[in-house]
Design a protein around this motif. Sequence first.
Motif, PDB file in Angstrom:
ATOM      1  N   ASN A  27       0.844  -1.164  -0.055  1.00 23.05           N
ATOM      2  CA  ASN A  27      -0.019  -0.083  -0.106  1.00 23.05           C
ATOM      3  C   ASN A  27       0.728   1.102  -0.177  1.00 23.05           C
ATOM      4  OD1 ASN A  27       0.795  -0.257   2.701  1.00 23.05           O
ATOM      5  ND2 ASN A  27      -1.342  -1.071   3.181  1.00 23.05           N
ATOM      6  N   HIS A  28       1.918   1.101  -0.282  1.00 16.53           N
ATOM      7  CA  HIS A  28       3.010   2.553  -0.734  1.00 16.53           C
ATOM      8  C   HIS A  28       3.630   2.249  -1.976  1.00 16.53           C
ATOM      9  CE1 HIS A  28       4.629   6.298  -0.697  1.00 16.53           C
ATOM     10  NE2 HIS A  28       5.183   6.172   0.371  1.00 16.53           N
ATOM     11  N   GLN A  29       4.577   1.448  -1.601  1.00 15.33           N
ATOM     12  CA  GLN A  29       5.193   0.455  -2.530  1.00 15.33           C
ATOM     13  C   GLN A  29       4.591  -0.741  -2.981  1.00 15.33           C
ATOM     14  OE1 GLN A  29       9.608   0.482  -3.465  1.00 15.33           O
ATOM     15  NE2 GLN A  29       9.444  -1.662  -2.226  1.00 15.33           N
ATOM     16  N   VAL A  30       4.451  -1.163  -4.064  1.00 14.11           N
ATOM     17  CA  VAL A  30       3.555  -2.036  -4.663  1.00 14.11           C
ATOM     18  C   VAL A  30       4.385  -3.092  -5.455  1.00 14.11           C
ATOM     19  CG1 VAL A  30       1.480  -2.616  -6.082  1.00 14.11           C
ATOM     20  CG2 VAL A  30       1.563  -0.821  -4.865  1.00 14.11           C
ATOM     21  N   GLU A  58     -10.211   3.722  -3.317  1.00 10.76           N
ATOM     22  CA  GLU A  58      -8.905   4.319  -3.375  1.00 10.76           C
ATOM     23  C   GLU A  58      -8.378   4.472  -2.091  1.00 10.76           C
ATOM     24  OE1 GLU A  58      -8.862   8.384  -4.979  1.00 10.76           O
ATOM     25  OE2 GLU A  58     -10.118   9.005  -3.348  1.00 10.76           O
ATOM     26  N   SER A  59      -6.833   4.399  -1.944  1.00 16.64           N
ATOM     27  CA  SER A  59      -5.977   4.036  -3.263  1.00 16.64           C
ATOM     28  C   SER A  59      -5.249   2.716  -2.951  1.00 16.64           C
ATOM     29  CB  SER A  59      -4.686   5.031  -3.047  1.00 16.64           C
ATOM     30  OG  SER A  59      -5.043   6.369  -3.430  1.00 16.64           O
ATOM     31  N   SER A  60      -5.346   2.231  -2.021  1.00 13.08           N
ATOM     32  CA  SER A  60      -4.371   0.756  -1.686  1.00 13.08           C
ATOM     33  C   SER A  60      -5.278  -0.325  -2.289  1.00 13.08           C
ATOM     34  CB  SER A  60      -4.377   0.506   0.060  1.00 13.08           C
ATOM     35  OG  SER A  60      -3.835   1.674   0.677  1.00 13.08           O
ATOM     36  N   ILE A  62      -6.585  -0.246  -5.273  1.00  9.67           N
ATOM     37  CA  ILE A  62      -6.796  -0.364  -6.758  1.00  9.67           C
ATOM     38  C   ILE A  62      -5.899  -1.304  -7.335  1.00  9.67           C
ATOM     39  CG2 ILE A  62      -6.063   1.140  -8.779  1.00  9.67           C
ATOM     40  CD1 ILE A  62      -6.977   3.663  -7.148  1.00  9.67           C
ATOM     41  N   ALA A  63      -4.515  -1.567  -6.965  1.00 11.76           N
ATOM     42  CA  ALA A  63      -3.622  -2.478  -7.593  1.00 11.76           C
ATOM     43  C   ALA A  63      -4.297  -3.996  -7.447  1.00 11.76           C
ATOM     44  CB  ALA A  63      -2.252  -2.375  -6.733  1.00 11.76           C
ATOM     45  N   VAL A  66      -7.370  -4.118 -10.052  1.00 10.27           N
ATOM     46  CA  VAL A  66      -7.197  -4.026 -11.368  1.00 10.27           C
ATOM     47  C   VAL A  66      -6.776  -5.282 -11.600  1.00 10.27           C
ATOM     48  CG1 VAL A  66      -5.594  -2.848 -12.976  1.00 10.27           C
ATOM     49  CG2 VAL A  66      -6.932  -1.561 -11.237  1.00 10.27           C
ATOM     50  N   VAL A  77     -14.201  -0.539 -10.843  1.00 14.79           N
ATOM     51  CA  VAL A  77     -14.787   0.925 -10.360  1.00 14.79           C
ATOM     52  C   VAL A  77     -13.689   1.009  -9.096  1.00 14.79           C
ATOM     53  CG1 VAL A  77     -16.253   2.491  -9.821  1.00 14.79           C
ATOM     54  CG2 VAL A  77     -16.921   0.892 -11.866  1.00 14.79           C
ATOM     55  N   PHE A  78     -13.145   2.058  -8.681  1.00 14.51           N
ATOM     56  CA  PHE A  78     -12.675   2.616  -7.427  1.00 14.51           C
ATOM     57  C   PHE A  78     -13.415   3.526  -6.790  1.00 14.51           C
ATOM     58  CE2 PHE A  78      -9.418   4.607 -10.341  1.00 14.51           C
ATOM     59  CZ  PHE A  78      -9.363   5.859  -9.981  1.00 14.51           C
ATOM     60  N   ARG A  80     -14.081   6.730  -4.643  1.00 16.30           N
ATOM     61  CA  ARG A  80     -13.254   7.882  -4.312  1.00 16.30           C
ATOM     62  C   ARG A  80     -13.735   8.396  -2.635  1.00 16.30           C
ATOM     63  NH1 ARG A  80      -9.515   9.940  -7.962  1.00 16.30           N
ATOM     64  NH2 ARG A  80     -10.161   9.826 -10.103  1.00 16.30           N
TER      65      ARG A  80
END
Lengths: 194, 194
Positions: A27-30, A58-60, A62-63, A66, A77-78, A80
Motif C-alpha cells: 500500500n505505498h510501494q507495490v 482508493e488508493s490501496s 486499486i492495485a 485492477v 471501479v474505485f 473515491r
Amino acid sequence: MRELEERILKDGRVLPGEVLKVDNFLNHQVDPDLMFSIGTAFAHAFRDAGVTKVLTVESSGIAPAVMAGLALHVPVVFARKHKSVTLIDDLYTAEVYSYTKKTSNHISIAKKFLGADDKVLLIDDFLANGQAVQGLFEICDQAKAEIAGVGIVIEKVFQTGHELVADRGVKLVSLAQITSFDGDRVHFASETTK
Amino acid sequence: MRELEERILKDGRVLPGEVLKVDNFLNHQVDPDLMFSIGTAFAHAFRDAGVTKVLTVESSGIAPAVMAGLALHVPVVFARKHKSVTLIDDLYTAEVYSYTKKTSNHISIAKKFLGADDKVLLIDDFLANGQAVQGLFEICDQAKAEIAGVGIVIEKVFQTGHELVADRGVKLVSLAQITSFDGDRVHFASETTK
C-alpha cells in the motif's frame, strides 16, 4: 496463499495496536508481480460467480482490484474518498469510519458505473473492522447491484469485519488470514491446517 | 497507441475548459485489459532505460503504473496526496497545484522507497500543465534518484507540461497526444502523420 504469507513474514512490520504495516509491497510501494498473483487467485476463487464488475476503494485497493479485473476481464471501479460530501444526484455515497486514522470519510462512485444488472466482486487490501466493506455494501444496495463476493488481500480474522461479511451471507475469500500477533510474530490460520 | 486513441474517441467527453473526461476507462472506472496494453507499451518504450522503479501519484496513476511495473518487473511507488504536510523526517515531499481543481496538494513518499541508486520511470494518467510531474521531479531530486523518463497515458500537447518535461531533458512517451479540441472533437498528433 503461501507466496503472500511468506512476503508478510519477510517484509511486514507489526506496530502497536495490532497494526500490520505492509507498505513495501502492498500500500505505498507495490510489487506488481505479487499483485498479479493475487489478482489471479481472486479470479480463480470467483470464476463461477458471474462477476460483471470489480469494486474497490482508493488508493490501496486499486492495485489488487485492477489485477483481479484483468484476470476476470471485467471493468474495475474505485470509489473515491472525500472528507465531506454534498449530496450530488449522480453519486452513490456511504460514510466510512477508519479506526486506524480515527476519522470519517465519505466514499462515492458515479451512478452510471453500477446498476441492478451488475454482480459485483468487492476487493480491498485489508479486512479488519470491515468499515470499508460495509460502505461498499451500502453503495451496492443503493445501486441494487448483486454482491458476488468479497476478496481481501490480508484479513485480521480476530476483528469484527469477518462477522460483518458472514452476516451479509456473501462468500469471503481472504488470501492471508491473520489469527493473532505475538509480539513481532504474525500467526496465520493456515498454520493450524498444516 | 491506436487502441487508446480509439477508446478516447468512443468514450471520452470534452468538457468546458478543454477538460477531457475519461472516467469510464481510466480514472474512476478502469479497463484492466487496456491498462495492461498501456503498461506493455510503456515497458517497451523504456525497455533499455535501466528502470529500477516506477513512480506515480495516487489515485489515477496507480493502474497504468502498476501495469508498467508488471511488464518491467520492478516495484511501483505511489506518492500520497495530502491537504497539508507537517515536515516529517522520513518523507520526501513536494507541493502540487491542480489547475483543474484550483487547489494545492502536497505529495509525499517514504524516503526508504527511493534513493540514489534508482533509475525512475515516472507515470501519470494525464500531462497538461505538468504540475504533478514537476512534483515527482522534485521528489526524485531530493532522493538524488536518476530519472529514466516520463510515461503519460494522455497528453494535451498544447499545454505547458510538454515543455516542462523537454526542459528537464528526459525522454517523454505519451501514448495519446491531443493537439486540439474542436467542440466535441478530439484531434491527435498521429492524424498529421497518417
